[in-house]
Design an enzyme around this catalytic site. Sequence first.
Site, PDB file in Angstrom:
ATOM      1  N   SER A 241       0.922  -1.187  -0.652  1.00 53.84           N
ATOM      2  CA  SER A 241       0.153   0.081  -0.034  1.00 53.84           C
ATOM      3  C   SER A 241       0.700   1.275   0.179  1.00 53.84           C
ATOM      4  CB  SER A 241      -0.688   0.070   1.689  1.00 53.84           C
ATOM      5  OG  SER A 241      -1.617   1.370   1.232  1.00 53.84           O
TER       6      SER A 241
ATOM      7  N   ARG B 209      -1.770  12.191   0.225  1.00 57.79           N
ATOM      8  CA  ARG B 209      -2.738  10.993  -0.111  1.00 57.79           C
ATOM      9  C   ARG B 209      -3.211  10.771   1.250  1.00 57.79           C
ATOM     10  NH1 ARG B 209      -1.335   4.807   1.215  1.00 57.79           N
ATOM     11  NH2 ARG B 209      -1.937   3.596  -0.809  1.00 57.79           N
TER      12      ARG B 209
END
Length: 315
Positions: free
Chosen positions: A91, A116
């Site tokens: 991730s 993000r």
Amino acid sequence: MSKIAFIFPGQGSQSVGMGKQLADLYPEVADYFKRADVKLGTSLSSLIFEGPQEQLTLTANTQPALLTTSVAIYEKFKQSGIVPDYVAGHSLGEYTALVASEAISFEDGVYAVRKRGEFMEEAVPAGQGAMAAVLGMEAELLDKVCSSVSQEGYPVQLANLNCPGQIVISGSAKGVEIASIRAKENGAKRVIPLEVSGPFHSSLMKPAAEKLRQTLESIEIKEAKVPLIANVNASPVTNSMEIKDLLIEQLYSPVRWQQSVEKMVEYGVDTFVEIGPGKVLSGLVKKVDRSLKAFAVYDEESLQLAIQSLKGGSE
């Protein structure tokens, strides 16, 4: 000829004080923490080294903190002259892998993952999304369970396919709750709710993905010098446009970690070096295939041990 992969941890591996020992020992390691502070205009380094843990665990802090620490440790490890045939990250760790393969600059990487993290936190109000780890159940059967719950109007899907018998599901709080009960009814050994601030790698992250696209448009992504095995499709990528598309898709797609490890093994990798805090990924590698060599490099002792073992050819 055996091949080597460098792998980089994701959220959940953070801890207060990570990287501090190496930063105190080596100015070139400490320099990365300073550069992150300058780029973000905040003292990320004191949060990493001193905490508090609750602040460090916030997604918008965790992501740049982990990337900074992992890249700083990688910079020291790189001086050994050991080079990878492939890189991968779990991730968030995918961004660290891209910094290591020189597709993204360190400063752009820190900035991108800060944004993000913010977008992920904003996408779903607190308490409305959830994630849970499902142990001892086949992916195909669990996928069917999630699909049927989603069809009833409670979105939930597979989020992390970590290793045999360990899959994380993600989605609306109600969807995860119902899918957890049904997973147990269908033979899952255990279901463990995860302490996370949002339903990562689920369709609920699509609003965050759109914002992330704009951020990624604003930074330079180059061709990767070392192939990245991408989370989304467990396939090698070096093309800059493809990298960007996969990073956007990654926000709402499952992390295919088990398949990524299997793919690297298929390509001849038998040694995995996890670079960054913790030992989560090296543990998962061993669960995929016990015969693989896996090292975790997170402090001076583990750094020296890995270098000696890899250069000396011993276990």
